[in-house]
Write a protein that holds these residues in place. Structure first.
Motif, short mmCIF file in Angstrom:
data_model
loop_
_atom_site.label_atom_id
_atom_site.label_comp_id
_atom_site.label_asym_id
_atom_site.label_seq_id
_atom_site.Cartn_x
_atom_site.Cartn_y
_atom_site.Cartn_z
N LEU A 87 44.93 -37.08 46.42
CA LEU A 87 43.61 -37.00 47.02
C LEU A 87 43.17 -38.33 47.62
O LEU A 87 42.38 -38.37 48.57
CB LEU A 87 42.60 -36.55 45.96
N ALA B 219 46.93 -27.69 41.56
CA ALA B 219 45.81 -28.59 41.26
C ALA B 219 45.43 -29.41 42.49
O ALA B 219 44.24 -29.60 42.77
CB ALA B 219 46.17 -29.51 40.10
N LEU B 220 46.43 -29.89 43.22
CA LEU B 220 46.15 -30.65 44.44
C LEU B 220 45.40 -29.79 45.44
O LEU B 220 44.41 -30.24 46.04
CB LEU B 220 47.46 -31.15 45.05
N ARG C 257 41.81 -29.45 44.50
CA ARG C 257 41.05 -30.67 44.78
C ARG C 257 40.74 -30.80 46.27
O ARG C 257 39.65 -31.24 46.65
CB ARG C 257 41.83 -31.89 44.30
N MET D 182 37.83 -28.68 47.17
CA MET D 182 36.55 -29.22 46.69
C MET D 182 36.16 -30.53 47.36
O MET D 182 35.07 -31.03 47.14
CB MET D 182 36.62 -29.43 45.17
N ALA D 183 37.06 -31.09 48.18
CA ALA D 183 36.81 -32.41 48.78
C ALA D 183 36.48 -32.31 50.25
O ALA D 183 36.65 -33.27 50.99
CB ALA D 183 38.03 -33.30 48.59
#
Length: 354
Positions: A252, A314-315, A318, A321-322
């Motif tokens: 991220l 998971a990446l 993220r 959500m970013a």
């Protein structure tokens, strides 16, 4: 005049035809392409393009020297006739597109605008994700138009450049961002200019990798850099690994530092008048068309496979959500639920007794 682009690729066949069509329209006459460890048919596509006279393809399957994959390729390139015979050279990546703002948008027009130059720095303009989640088979230059402002004060990496340089013997080795190993007897006669037609000082001749930030560097020419792509493509990029810093995992932090979306730049679209017919012909070719579609299908299948692995899932979560405009959009939330359910289902199947 021979203008050579040098490229290193791995699993990039879905983007290769657009990149070639654009740079042929920009006036590049020759292409030297290295491939390594391809799973999507990039190497097969490059062989087909080489057979058609489009480029020179070399498999860079190792072993690699301590500089890594890309430096090994560039070291090999220096010995080849296609490099020795080039008048001008520019090493590039497949996510970088030359965008010339003078004349007809070609390298000859840029050289006419800077007749005294022996080296020209093409400063990156970073193009962000623009909330694109799914990978689609559409032109990169038309899909991603949100970008960084023309003047940036941070980070310095956003002001890095690639160097178009005259192959007159002043530099004896290719480099990723700049030519290397200068001949001291010739160095004083070299003249470096930036993308605003400003002559650069001596430090650029031997060591600089980035332009002076806090000012515009791209009035004459810029390098459109698309380091992220769609969120799905970024997950595949993390899986592929980095060509230079292969031991550095993409996460991220890399995404946030490059996801500039405050401005819009569509200036590169004017080259489509010339490049679009070339791209259409490549995609209609009886050999290249199925290879391109195979690469597109591979990307979709590979993403689905990576979503079964927690680090990549998971990446992706993220990334969703970013986004630059909101914490989690309803659309992003639906994707998160979709892939979480798929992963849960896959996990249950794997634990069942045969």
């Amino acid at each position: 005049m021979k203008v050579l682009a040098v490229l290193c690729v791995r699993n990039e066949a879905a983007f290769l035809l657009e990149w070639l069509a654009h740079h042929r329209a920009c006036g590049f006459t020759d292409f030297l392409v290295f491939s390594n460890d391809c799973e999507d048919g990039t190497d097969v596509m490059l062989d087909a393009l080489a057979d058609q006279g489009w480029l020179t393809h070399i498999r860079n399957d190792g072993p690699y020297d301590k500089g890594g994959i890309q430096f090994t390729a560039l070291k090999h390139a220096q010995k080849l006739d296609i490099v020795q015979q080039a008048d001008w050279i520019l090493p590039l990546d497949v996510d970088e597109f030359v965008n010339i703002h003078v004349g007809d948008g070609t390298v000859p027009a840029l050289l006419d605008a800077l007749p005294e130059a022996t080296a020209i720095t093409l400063t990156w303009r970073l193009f962000g994700n623009g909330d694109q989640i799914r990978y689609t088979d559409t032109p990169v230059t038309g899909t991603f138009t949100k970008c960084a402002p023309a003047v940036l004060h941070w980070p310095w990496r956003a002001s890095m450049f690639k160097t178009l340089y005259k192959n007159d013997g002043t530099y004896r080795k290719l480099g990723v961002h700049r030519p290397r190993n200068p001949d001291p007897a010739r160095l004083d006669r070299s003249r470096w200019f930036d993308g605003e037609a400003r002559e650069l000082d001596a430090q650029f001749k031997t060591k600089r990798l980035f332009s002076n930030f806090g000012r515009s560097n791209t009035a004459l020419v810029q390098l459109n850099h698309y380091p992220l792509g769609a969120m799905e493509s970024y997950v595949l990029k993390a899986d592929r690994g980095r060509a230079v810093h292969s031991d550095h995992a993409l996460g991220l932090d890399y995404w946030v530092e490059r996801n500039f979306c405050s401005d819009t730049d569509t200036s590169i679209a004017r080259m489509a008048v010339t490049s679009a017919p070339v791209l259409a012909a490549l995609k209609a070719d009886s050999t290249l068309a199925p290879l391109h579609q195979q690469a597109v299908a591979w990307r979709h299948a590979r993403f689905d496979a990576l979503m079964q692995q927690e680090p990549f899932r998971a990446l992706f979560g993220r990334l969703l959500m970013a986004g630059p405009t909101r914490p989690v959009s309803p659309r992003a939330a639906r994707f998160m639920v979709q892939y979480a359910n798929r992963a849960r289902s896959s996990s249950k199947s794997a634990t069942k007794a045969p």
